[in-house]
Design a protein around this motif. Structure first.
Motif, mmCIF file in Angstrom:
data_model
loop_
_atom_site.group_PDB
_atom_site.id
_atom_site.type_symbol
_atom_site.label_atom_id
_atom_site.label_comp_id
_atom_site.label_asym_id
_atom_site.label_seq_id
_atom_site.Cartn_x
_atom_site.Cartn_y
_atom_site.Cartn_z
ATOM 1 N N ASN A 174 -21.605 20.188 1.458
ATOM 2 C CA ASN A 174 -20.756 19.443 2.388
ATOM 3 C C ASN A 174 -19.372 20.076 2.432
ATOM 4 O OD1 ASN A 174 -19.486 17.628 4.019
ATOM 5 N ND2 ASN A 174 -19.813 15.839 2.705
ATOM 6 N N MET A 175 -19.022 20.649 3.590
ATOM 7 C CA MET A 175 -17.742 21.342 3.735
ATOM 8 C C MET A 175 -16.588 20.373 3.977
ATOM 9 S SD MET A 175 -19.069 24.333 3.404
ATOM 10 C CE MET A 175 -17.730 25.454 3.775
ATOM 11 N N SER A 176 -16.915 19.096 4.231
ATOM 12 C CA SER A 176 -15.863 18.097 4.450
ATOM 13 C C SER A 176 -15.628 17.301 3.175
ATOM 14 C CB SER A 176 -16.258 17.140 5.580
ATOM 15 O OG SER A 176 -15.291 16.114 5.720
ATOM 16 N N LYS A 177 -14.386 17.023 2.912
ATOM 17 C CA LYS A 177 -14.029 16.244 1.729
ATOM 18 C C LYS A 177 -13.623 14.820 2.093
ATOM 19 C CE LYS A 177 -14.808 19.974 -0.506
ATOM 20 N NZ LYS A 177 -16.132 20.117 -1.152
ATOM 21 N N THR A 178 -13.790 14.467 3.376
ATOM 22 C CA THR A 178 -13.419 13.131 3.846
ATOM 23 C C THR A 178 -14.606 12.187 3.709
ATOM 24 O OG1 THR A 178 -11.894 14.106 5.446
ATOM 25 C CG2 THR A 178 -12.533 11.806 5.796
ATOM 26 N N GLU A 179 -14.369 11.025 3.151
ATOM 27 C CA GLU A 179 -15.447 10.056 2.965
ATOM 28 C C GLU A 179 -16.023 9.645 4.323
ATOM 29 O OE1 GLU A 179 -16.296 5.715 0.840
ATOM 30 O OE2 GLU A 179 -14.344 6.706 0.614
ATOM 31 N N GLY A 180 -17.333 9.570 4.381
ATOM 32 C CA GLY A 180 -18.000 9.184 5.628
ATOM 33 C C GLY A 180 -18.248 10.344 6.567
ATOM 34 N N GLU A 181 -17.869 11.552 6.152
ATOM 35 C CA GLU A 181 -18.087 12.744 6.972
ATOM 36 C C GLU A 181 -18.974 13.737 6.234
ATOM 37 O OE1 GLU A 181 -13.836 12.902 9.428
ATOM 38 O OE2 GLU A 181 -14.409 14.561 8.097
ATOM 39 N N ILE A 182 -19.781 14.451 7.004
ATOM 40 C CA ILE A 182 -20.605 15.526 6.437
ATOM 41 C C ILE A 182 -20.493 16.735 7.351
ATOM 42 C CG2 ILE A 182 -22.965 16.293 5.955
ATOM 43 C CD1 ILE A 182 -23.604 13.422 5.163
ATOM 44 N N SER A 183 -20.153 17.853 6.768
ATOM 45 C CA SER A 183 -20.090 19.104 7.517
ATOM 46 C C SER A 183 -21.023 20.107 6.856
ATOM 47 C CB SER A 183 -18.660 19.654 7.541
ATOM 48 O OG SER A 183 -18.643 20.950 8.117
ATOM 49 N N TRP A 184 -22.092 20.455 7.572
ATOM 50 C CA TRP A 184 -23.055 21.437 7.074
ATOM 51 C C TRP A 184 -22.943 22.667 7.969
ATOM 52 C CZ3 TRP A 184 -29.102 20.561 6.732
ATOM 53 C CH2 TRP A 184 -29.666 21.618 6.008
#
Length: 453
Positions: free
Chosen positions: A46-56
């Motif tokens: 997961n490239m995002s560190k924001t809760e509720g977000e997923i970046s693949w």
């Protein structure tokens, strides 16, 4: 992962939505690797560190949104992705919005309806949809539906013998004709799918028997039919050889019957025979599904071949003839007797474009000479060899469809045309290896014949 299985997976997903695992379950539904998704769950990918977000990377940017407007959220996200994510997805678990960053296609649906839009995320399953400038989305949609139908029929009929596959190829070409016929006034509107819906069991148990009877009727002249129920007798005599061979229909289940009816809901009148065949070759070739819609020779490229081969010369003769009826009739006679031969015809692209161009030139000749006539160009002037059995069957079918569409245009221009039914004899398409088949046996050369290869 085939289309039928993807749709089943999505139906299971929306039946019991788990907010904690929804996006991971969605990815799994399209056959993405379980180990990669496990790593994504753990946060490793997961490239995002924001809760509720997923970046693949290259796959997905996902955000759950319970407070802000979903449309505003996705608009902001799509302009700020930094890892080439293919899809941006936002949901409040009631509505789902998605954008394909490659094609710019958008999805806005209730999450309970997600299975109806299974095609949107097909690139995750390796099924890329081409975006050619001259591509008609109708062919892609129709091919996807037929791919699903093929998958469930194969599941119901696990027979890979050459005899069965040949029969299935013929069966599919017959289905395609019937779908096209009921949307283009060859049959009555929706006659084929309505008849199946009304006169067969929902579980599909009697559908093969019904289709066998119907295909026999379509091959029987009205004058020779006896003791038929009205719902069968109202179908016209088709002829042309399409229904001549006795080929048992495959068995059906509830799901394959539903897939057949769903395919019938497609608007088949929008199908373009120019690329029709190549689209449907991908239907039965699972290894070609990844480029559904891309395997065809474009019309401009075909024109680059046929113009210098014969079309330019015919147009030069047409221009020299002017409005001289005698010269125009000589040109018509030439066109009505030439032969077009493609020894590696595939699903017929070259033959179809050649046929359509000759028909268009013929119409111009009729107009220039003020002639009231009917077309003298026959499908029997077109010859081909194709090693792939299904491609050859589709080439014959696509030529019939092209003939009907040109006949419609002819009628608009001249107020009359040759009737579509009974079908004329199909083009001479032979299944075989062009390096081993005697070409003159396929396309006989008689003295003074004008043949273009």
């Amino acid at each position: 992962m085939n289309i039928a299985q993807i749709e089943i997976n999505l139906q299971k997903l929306i039946a019991t939505i788990n907010k904690e695992t929804f996006i991971f379950d969605l990815l799994l539904a399209y056959g993405l690797p379980k180990n990669a998704i496990t790593l994504l769950k753990k946060g490793n990918r997961n490239m995002s560190k924001t809760e509720g977000e997923i970046s693949w990377k290259k796959k997905l940017f996902f955000k759950e949104e319970q407070n802000a407007d979903l449309h505003l959220t996705i608009s902001k996200l799509v302009n700020n992705t930094t890892h080439n994510e293919r899809f941006v997805v936002v949901t409040d678990y009631k509505t789902l919005l998605a954008i394909d960053t490659k094609t710019k296609d958008k999805l806005d649906c209730q999450i309970k309806d997600l299975a109806k839009h299974y095609d949107f995320f097909l690139p995750w399953a390796g099924m890329e949809k081409a975006q050619h400038a001259n591509e008609n989305p109708a062919e892609v949609k129709a091919a996807e539906k037929m791919a699903k139908l093929f998958d469930v029929i194969k599941k119901d009929n696990p027979d890979d013998s050459p005899e069965f596959i040949h029969g299935l190829n013929i069966f599919l070409s017959r289905l395609l004709f019937c779908f096209f016929a009921e949307d283009t006034h060859i049959f009555e509107d929706n006659q084929f799918t309505n008849a199946i819906d009304s006169h067969t069991q929902v579980d599909g148990s009697d559908l093969n028997t019904y289709l066998d009877k119907l295909f026999t009727v379509l091959n029987t002249p009205e004058s020779k039919r006896e003791n038929l129920p009205e719902y069968l007798n109202t179908f016209p005599f088709v002829n042309g050889g399409l229904f001549r061979e006795t080929v048992p229909s495959p068995v059906f289940s509830r799901s394959s019957r539903a897939a057949l009816l769903n395919s019938g809901d497609q608007d088949w009148s929008a199908i373009n025979p120019d690329i029709f065949g190549s689209m449907f070759q991908a239907v039965i070739s699972v290894d070609q599904r990844g480029s559904l819609g891309q395997h065809y020779t474009s019309v401009p490229n075909i024109m680059k071949v046929i113009e210098p081969l014969f079309l330019n010369e015919l147009y030069e003769e047409f221009e020299k003839a002017g409005k001289d009826q005698k010269k125009l009739k000589v040109l018509l006679n030439r066109i009505h007797n030439l032969k077009i031969f493609d020894p590696a015809c595939g699903s017929g692209n070259f033959l179809i474009i050649a046929y359509k161009e000759l028909r268009l030139l013929e119409m111009k000749i009729f107009k220039a000479g003020g002639m009231m006539a009917l077309s003298g160009i026959q499908l029997s002037q077109f010859y081909g060899i194709e090693i792939d059995d299904f491609a050859g069957e589709i080439a014959k079918l696509a030529l019939w469809l092209a003939e009907h569409q040109i006949n419609v245009e002819f009628h608009k221009e001249f107020g009359r045309t040759n009737p579509t039914l009974p079908l004329s004899e199909a083009g001479h398409i032979v299944q075989g290896n062009a390096t081993r088949v005697n070409w003159e046996e396929v396309c006989p050369k008689i003295e003074d014949d004008e043949i273009y290869i």
